[in-house]
Motif scaffolding. Structure first.
Motif, mmCIF file in Angstrom:
data_model
loop_
_atom_site.group_PDB
_atom_site.id
_atom_site.type_symbol
_atom_site.label_atom_id
_atom_site.label_comp_id
_atom_site.label_asym_id
_atom_site.label_seq_id
_atom_site.Cartn_x
_atom_site.Cartn_y
_atom_site.Cartn_z
ATOM 1 N N HIS A 294 52.333 34.481 34.751
ATOM 2 C CA HIS A 294 51.222 34.305 34.786
ATOM 3 C C HIS A 294 50.367 33.125 35.112
ATOM 4 C CE1 HIS A 294 51.379 33.588 30.476
ATOM 5 N NE2 HIS A 294 52.555 34.405 30.470
ATOM 6 N N THR A 298 44.305 33.327 30.862
ATOM 7 C CA THR A 298 43.569 33.234 30.259
ATOM 8 C C THR A 298 43.668 32.681 28.743
ATOM 9 O OG1 THR A 298 42.836 35.829 28.899
ATOM 10 C CG2 THR A 298 42.091 34.156 30.957
ATOM 11 N N TRP A 317 51.050 39.314 38.989
ATOM 12 C CA TRP A 317 50.993 40.316 38.512
ATOM 13 C C TRP A 317 51.437 40.391 37.227
ATOM 14 C CZ3 TRP A 317 50.775 46.449 40.770
ATOM 15 C CH2 TRP A 317 49.913 46.857 40.244
ATOM 16 N N ASP A 320 48.170 45.046 32.426
ATOM 17 C CA ASP A 320 46.564 45.810 33.717
ATOM 18 C C ASP A 320 46.428 44.764 34.493
ATOM 19 O OD1 ASP A 320 46.606 48.543 32.123
ATOM 20 O OD2 ASP A 320 46.112 47.011 30.412
ATOM 21 N N THR A 322 43.446 42.364 36.426
ATOM 22 C CA THR A 322 42.564 41.815 35.782
ATOM 23 C C THR A 322 42.275 40.861 37.153
ATOM 24 O OG1 THR A 322 44.175 40.173 34.573
ATOM 25 C CG2 THR A 322 42.951 42.276 33.527
ATOM 26 N N PRO A 323 41.455 40.264 36.546
ATOM 27 C CA PRO A 323 40.756 39.079 38.052
ATOM 28 C C PRO A 323 41.485 37.650 37.580
ATOM 29 C CG PRO A 323 38.641 40.031 36.478
ATOM 30 C CD PRO A 323 39.889 40.573 35.048
ATOM 31 N N ASP A 324 42.710 37.229 37.087
ATOM 32 C CA ASP A 324 43.322 36.485 36.353
ATOM 33 C C ASP A 324 44.423 36.526 37.760
ATOM 34 O OD1 ASP A 324 45.282 37.165 34.715
ATOM 35 O OD2 ASP A 324 43.560 37.596 33.725
ATOM 36 N N ASP A 325 44.444 38.295 37.733
ATOM 37 C CA ASP A 325 46.509 38.454 38.717
ATOM 38 C C ASP A 325 45.070 38.246 40.192
ATOM 39 O OD1 ASP A 325 48.044 39.497 36.472
ATOM 40 O OD2 ASP A 325 46.259 41.315 36.326
ATOM 41 N N ARG A 492 40.963 47.325 41.276
ATOM 42 C CA ARG A 492 42.097 47.149 41.204
ATOM 43 C C ARG A 492 43.546 47.413 42.359
ATOM 44 N NH1 ARG A 492 45.286 51.431 37.877
ATOM 45 N NH2 ARG A 492 43.091 52.851 37.151
#
Length: 507
Positions: A294, A298, A317, A320, A322-325, A492
């Motif tokens: 990751h 965050t 990835w 779930d 999310t924007p950081d992915d 997504r």
């Protein structure tokens, strides 16, 4: 002992700074009557903002100790909005010392529990059973974040005396499962149990992996190997269990994927210490892969600051989508562009669930690997070569290929070595994606092709290009955007592949 601030600094070579407190002694311990009983000492103190990453409390352990038990607590004062409060981890090293490399390592539970005990016969999960020998042990506090008011802590150490008992020999998972020969195998290589900060037992994780249709998993507890021997009876012909560790530093986390059972990888350094390369080599020497986890997470300390030169793959990835992915995938795609003009070395992508507890889903996402057999070495080889793709569940299946003239073709992670001007057909076949999904083909220029899938979630997308137009092609299957596409941000991810490279290398 009286409350105190900083007592003396000690320089752990290459480490991110350490503080050593005055030792805890049990001077009257040798006056016990018959080898039974216990002795307890409590230490309290204060750490100001800006304290070193690791605070070592020496404990002088006499002979005849059967068990050492530790309890700790710290205050959590109210802090101004936007300011980090107190968070303090804990672990322990035995009489073999605290040098980097971890020869004396006996366990680390981070902030997951307030107490632990170690004896020859057993240990609290996250800690390693073994003899409690005489000498100087070190309880380690890790003040992860410190409030403006500072951090008040209290540590209670109890020594219990008696016959030491015997340490059971750990039973580690086998290196191979029956499998299906050369095939695509589904796995989740970032998982936690009660042996670090997870809530599931190993048995519950194994059951969830089977329910998710997985063929292999990797146990990756934070900064400890205690879970390596906790899977006895849980593997089988249908499930390969690899051992590893999530090396959790202050500047990012890295999955040591498939290391030899029982091998500990140290985490006590920051990017500014220039030490990560040495520990990346230790991961490989232990038979593992180096996989930054990751990288744009965050949480505090989750952002990856060590660069990717020492990585074997990268987790783009995590759990779930999310924007950081999304940011991680964009960053990874930029590395592909750099590789297209370089020596051909590139960094494969993978996805894992990082599941800790319900309702987090084991196998969301999962990495699907083409391997010669269901074994540790074969799975690792498939990941290292990028012969893999990522899916949100085992319901999704896909096949991705590039075909040139005279029957030449290449699959995921491979290169189709054809002339720059030769026409190439790129084809993706998908099933199980669900309704309202679409396909995108991404190249070194970005997305050059996209199409909607039928409502059934199954279909084939086909596009023609040349190596001069696209140095590589990778595929994404996306759900419909939640805003109907008004923002231009894609929905997504449902599945994505590693690239197929087009053209001769270096052109």
């Amino acid at each position: 002992m009286q409350r105190r601030d900083v007592l003396r600094l000690s320089a752990l070579a290459g480490a991110a700074g350490a503080l050593t407190l005055d030792p805890v002694t049990f001077a009257q311990a040798d006056e016990r009557d018959d080898g039974g009983g216990e002795k307890t000492r409590t230490v309290s103190g204060h750490l100001p903002t800006g304290s070193p990453d690791f605070v070592y409390l020496p404990v002088e352990v006499p002979g005849g100790v059967r068990e050492i038990a530790v309890y700790y607590s710290y205050d959590k004062p109210t802090v101004p909005a936007g300011t980090q409060g107190n968070a303090c981890d804990i672990g322990i090293f035995d009489e073999r010392g605290t040098d980097l490399g971890g020869r004396g390592f006996r366990g680390w539970s981070g902030g997951a529990r307030t107490e632990f005990a170690i004896s020859a016969e057993k240990a609290t999960p996250a800690y390693l059973a073994g003899p409690v020998r005489a000498g100087t042990w070190h309880v380690v506090l890790g003040p992860y974040t410190v409030a403006p008011q500072g951090l008040n802590y209290k540590v209670t150490v109890t020594l219990r005396f008696g016959e030491p008992g015997e340490t059971p020999k750990p039973v580690y998972p086998p290196q191979r499962a029956k499998g299906r020969g050369r095939a695509w195998y589904r796995g989740d290589c970032h998982l936690h149990t009660v042996h670090s900060d997870g809530k599931r037992t190993p048995a519950e994780v194994a059951a969830a992996a089977r329910a998710a249709g997985l063929d292999f998993i990797t146990t990756t507890e934070h900064n400890t190997t205690s879970g390596h021997g906790a899977w006895d009876g849980l593997w089988g012909d249908d499930l390969l269990i690899l051992t590893g560790e999530e090396v959790t530093t202050r500047n990012g986390h890295v999955v040591a994927l498939g290391t030899d059972p029982g091998v500990f990888i140290d985490w006590r350094y920051r990017a500014r210490d220039n030490a990560f390369g040495r520990y990346a080599r230790k991961i490989r020497q232990a038979g593992g892969l180096v996989v930054p986890a990751h990288p744009h997470g965050t949480c505090v300390g989750c952002n990856w600051k060590f660069g990717f030169n020492d990585a074997d793959a990268v987790e783009v990835w995590n759990a779930d989508f999310t924007p950081d992915d999304e940011v991680s995938i964009a960053e990874w795609d930029n590395t592909l562009v750099a590789a297209a003009r370089g020596d051909g070395r590139w960094l494969p992508a993978m996805g894992n669930s990082d599941a800790h507890r319900e309702p987090q889903v084991v196998g969301l996402p999962q990495t699907v690997v083409l391997a010669e057999e269901l074994s540790r070495t074969a799975i690792q080889e498939g990941i290292r070569k990028g012969r893999s793709w990522i899916a949100e569940s085992s319901a999704i299946d896909l096949a991705f290929e590039a075909v040139g003239g005279r029957g030449r073709h290449a699959g995921i992670g491979e290169r189709l070595a054809v002339d720059r001007a030769e026409e190439v057909t790129v084809r993706l076949k998908v099933s199980g994606a669900g309704p309202d999904c679409s396909v995108r083909f991404i190249t070194d220029q970005g997305q050059l092709y996209g199409t909607a899938l039928p409502g059934s979630g199954a279909g084939t997308a086909e596009w023609r290009t040349t190596p001069s137009y696209a140095a590589y092609v990778r595929a994404e299957v996306r759900h419909a955007p939640t805003d109907g596409g008004a923002s231009g941000i894609p929905g997504r991810m449902a599945a994505m592949t590693n690239p197929i490279w087009l053209g001769e290398r270096g052109h």
